[in-house]
Design a protein around this motif. Structure first.
Motif, short mmCIF file in Angstrom:
data_model
loop_
_atom_site.label_atom_id
_atom_site.label_comp_id
_atom_site.label_asym_id
_atom_site.label_seq_id
_atom_site.Cartn_x
_atom_site.Cartn_y
_atom_site.Cartn_z
N LEU A 169 1.23 -0.69 -0.26
CA LEU A 169 0.01 0.23 0.69
C LEU A 169 0.41 1.35 -0.26
O LEU A 169 2.37 1.10 0.76
CB LEU A 169 -1.18 -0.20 1.54
CG LEU A 169 -1.77 1.15 0.91
CD1 LEU A 169 -3.16 0.55 1.77
CD2 LEU A 169 -1.36 2.61 2.40
N HIS A 170 0.20 2.20 -0.92
CA HIS A 170 1.98 3.66 -0.75
C HIS A 170 1.04 4.56 -1.22
O HIS A 170 -0.42 4.26 -1.30
CB HIS A 170 2.19 2.93 -2.52
CG HIS A 170 2.38 3.14 -3.80
ND1 HIS A 170 1.76 3.90 -4.25
CD2 HIS A 170 0.97 1.66 -4.19
CE1 HIS A 170 1.58 3.31 -5.71
NE2 HIS A 170 1.53 2.13 -4.97
N ILE A 171 1.29 5.48 -0.59
CA ILE A 171 0.96 6.94 -1.28
C ILE A 171 0.59 7.57 -3.37
O ILE A 171 2.03 7.25 -3.73
CB ILE A 171 1.16 8.27 -0.76
CG1 ILE A 171 1.61 7.93 1.08
CG2 ILE A 171 0.96 9.03 -0.98
CD1 ILE A 171 2.13 9.12 1.27
N VAL A 172 -0.44 8.14 -3.66
CA VAL A 172 0.10 8.06 -5.07
C VAL A 172 -0.37 9.49 -5.00
O VAL A 172 0.42 9.77 -5.83
CB VAL A 172 -1.12 7.25 -6.22
CG1 VAL A 172 -0.64 5.48 -5.67
CG2 VAL A 172 -2.89 8.46 -5.03
N LYS A 206 13.46 1.57 3.14
CA LYS A 206 15.20 2.51 2.91
C LYS A 206 14.39 4.15 2.21
O LYS A 206 13.35 3.70 1.54
CB LYS A 206 15.55 1.22 2.57
CG LYS A 206 15.49 0.31 1.20
CD LYS A 206 17.02 -0.15 0.88
CE LYS A 206 15.74 -0.31 -0.48
NZ LYS A 206 15.30 -1.37 -0.77
N GLU A 207 15.49 4.51 1.84
CA GLU A 207 14.92 5.58 1.82
C GLU A 207 14.74 5.28 -0.46
O GLU A 207 15.26 4.75 -0.98
CB GLU A 207 17.05 6.51 1.07
CG GLU A 207 16.83 7.81 1.90
CD GLU A 207 18.23 8.31 1.77
OE1 GLU A 207 18.69 8.99 0.36
OE2 GLU A 207 18.76 8.74 2.24
N GLY A 208 13.52 6.51 -0.48
CA GLY A 208 13.45 6.59 -1.80
C GLY A 208 12.83 5.52 -2.19
O GLY A 208 11.19 4.88 -2.81
N GLU A 209 11.53 4.85 -0.57
CA GLU A 209 10.40 3.93 -0.22
C GLU A 209 9.98 5.13 0.12
O GLU A 209 8.46 4.28 0.78
CB GLU A 209 10.65 2.93 0.50
CG GLU A 209 11.51 2.17 -0.91
CD GLU A 209 12.07 0.69 -0.37
OE1 GLU A 209 12.10 -0.19 -0.93
OE2 GLU A 209 11.77 0.38 0.81
N GLU A 210 10.18 6.00 0.31
CA GLU A 210 9.14 7.12 1.06
C GLU A 210 7.20 6.53 1.17
O GLU A 210 6.14 7.35 1.61
CB GLU A 210 9.59 8.68 0.61
CG GLU A 210 10.70 9.12 1.65
CD GLU A 210 12.12 8.35 0.83
OE1 GLU A 210 11.55 7.90 0.05
OE2 GLU A 210 12.95 8.58 1.11
N ASP A 211 6.85 6.55 -0.31
CA ASP A 211 5.42 6.72 -0.14
C ASP A 211 5.03 5.18 0.42
O ASP A 211 4.07 5.32 0.38
CB ASP A 211 5.27 6.36 -1.54
CG ASP A 211 5.55 7.76 -3.14
OD1 ASP A 211 5.56 9.00 -2.07
OD2 ASP A 211 5.62 8.28 -3.98
N TYR A 212 5.75 3.92 1.01
CA TYR A 212 5.05 3.27 1.55
C TYR A 212 5.27 4.02 2.78
O TYR A 212 4.72 3.12 3.61
CB TYR A 212 6.17 2.39 0.96
CG TYR A 212 5.77 1.53 -0.38
CD1 TYR A 212 5.11 1.03 -1.11
CD2 TYR A 212 7.18 2.36 -1.42
CE1 TYR A 212 5.24 0.20 -2.46
CE2 TYR A 212 6.78 2.20 -2.62
CZ TYR A 212 5.88 1.18 -3.08
OH TYR A 212 5.56 0.81 -4.72
#
Ligand code: SF4
Ligand code: FE
Length: 478
Positions: A169-172, A206-212
């Motif tokens: 699940l992530h931010i779109v 980790k860095e780069g996965e902020e949307d998760y």
């Protein structure tokens, strides 16, 4: 606080999208596939209003000073942690099933602690938002689900590497007034009969996965959310109008789980409790997992008390209760079950204050508790099946038992001890069948995380270097 009936009425006011076997369910309270799980959760509400259990099942809010259902409480000391375990055992004894509300309870305690620590370290403002939300939960006596597990796709890849980004699940979209999320949460206990979903990340990021890295709360009937309710072993018996064959018709065999799909769901900022802080994803997972693993020597021993009782009663009904090997096996079931209780009580009494002053069980001991559940419950079930006999797998149906032509044969040939009605023996066997075959066991293995997840925590927490140093000192190695 609500009682069970008020809880049912509160669910009827919600309009979640729920599907079971392709059918859209408009009333989760009445539908036979879901009603037993609603009843199990309703039992919690009733017990909090019952003078016999009131002290155990209620607490005083540290936020408002008001009396609240313990399932909305933030643990303020080790006694709160111990009382939680005692309460879970007491409810397990009354339902013989999973009563589901613990997941959201644990999620709230984990989010409370982590948002406090995150704000202190990063100057963010999540904790106050969460406290405001928690006050509403306490005041209205709401049941939020604890929605953590993502579908996970290819397990060898991290969230950001999946071919389909929605497998976590992530931010779109980030908007002025909130965020939009997409993805799903899988195996979510009690999700179709909760009021809210409290959603958390499922793994380290980790860095780069902020949307998760996202934690938030939404009502179960928010636009874009749908639930696909899972199948369970022998669940068609529930819908075929059976009572005896179901084993535990009132409360079901396990908690009802569903796949919760989020199709571009909007969440206003005031309900967002983590948004992009990747370094806090794992601490939140670990905190929640420890709280939930703490539980399993509570609820499972309560349920185990019913199973051991059913076995002892069936041994009486079948004339085997005085055989030495049966008595030994029942003793062994008790040992295995009470060991789990010891573990839960130990990790709770060894709990300590976190920076927010809220209490946390000893994580090593909590993980040991759940790891023991993954084997002890299977052994308890094996012994129960051994004592009950092969009849557990060969009984004719309830329909045959009640049939004008066939019923007399079932009555005659399934009679055991003369003064025990055949129906009583069959009822006990069906209860044991439900508790030891199929879905209930898988839940003991994978609920609150798979055994490997506990082994990893155990390696992290057990301080092997300190143990090596002890041995080297004793062995005279400098
Ligand atoms: Fe609560 Fe036990 Fe069910 Fe988990 S398995 S939700 S701890 S009753
Ligand atoms: Fe569970």
């Amino acid at each position: 606080m609500m009682n069970g009936q008020q809880y049912r009425e509160s669910l009827k006011k919600l309009k979640p999208k729920v599907y079971y076997m392709t059918e859209e369910i408009t009333d989760v309270v009445e539908h036979p596939a879901i009603a037993p799980h609603v009843n199990a959760a309703a039992k919690i509400y009733d017990m909090a209003c019952d003078p016999v259990y009131e002290e155990l099942c209620t607490a005083t809010s540290h936020l408002t000073g008001k009396k609240i259902n313990r399932f909305t409480h933030i643990h303020q000391n080790a006694d709160d942690l111990v009382n939680k375990v005692k309460m879970l055992r007491a409810i397990g004894q009354q339902t013989a099933s999973c009563f589901q509300r613990c997941v959201g309870f644990d999620a709230m305690n984990a989010v409370y602690q982590i948002t406090y620590e995150m704000d202190k370290a990063k100057g963010t403002n999540y904790h106050q938002r969460f406290v405001d939300y928690l006050k509403v939960v306490q005041e209205k006596d709401l049941m939020p689900s604890g929605s953590m597990t993502d579908p996970k796709g290819d397990r060898s890849l991290s969230p950001g590497q999946q071919a389909d980004p929605d497998l976590y699940l992530h931010i779109v979209e980030r908007k002025k007034d909130g965020i939009v999320v997409r993805g799903a949460k899988a195996h979510i206990t009690g999700s179709v009969n909760s009021h809210e979903h409290l959603v958390m990340p499922t793994t380290s990021l980790k860095e780069g996965e902020e949307d998760y890295a996202v934690c938030f709360s939404v009502p179960v009937d928010a636009p874009g959310i749908l639930h696909i309710f899972g199948r369970q072993t022998n669940d068609d018996r529930k819908c075929a109008g059976c009572t005896i064959d179901v084993g535990n018709p009132e409360f079901g065999i396990v908690g009802g789980e569903a796949l919760v799909v989020f199709e571009d769901v909007f969440v206003p900022w005031e309900k967002v409790f983590l948004c992009g802080e990747v370094e806090y994803a794992y601490p939140l997972v670990e905190r929640f997992a420890t709280f939930h693993r703490q539980n399993y020597g509570g609820c499972k021993t309560g349920v185990g008390d019913v199973l051991i009782g059913a076995i002892a009663a069936v041994a009486d009904a079948q004339g085997t209760s005085r055989a030495a090997h049966i008595r030994e096996k029942i003793s062994e079931m008790i040992r295995l079950s009470e060991t789990l209780y010891c573990c839960s009580i130990a990790c709770s009494s060894q709990g300590y204050a976190t920076p927010s002053c809220a209490y946390y069980p000893d994580p090593l001991l909590a993980n040991i508790t759940k790891l023991n559940v993954t084997s002890n419950i299977y052994e308890i079930a094996r012994l129960a099946q051994d004592i009950a006999g092969g009849v557990l797998a060969t009984l004719p149906s309830e329909k045959d038992m009640k049939d004008p032509k066939l019923g007399k044969y079932v009555e005659k040939y399934f009679k055991s001890v003369a003064d025990v009605p055949t129906e009583n023996r069959i009822r006990l066997l069906r209860l044991i069948e439900g508790m030891t075959c199929g879905t209930a066991l898988v839940e003991s293995m994978h609920g609150a995380g798979s055994p490997q997840a506990m082994r990893i925590m155990l390696q992290r927490q057990a301080n092997l270097e300190m143990k090596k140093a002890l041995a080297q000192k004793i062995a005279g190695i400098s």
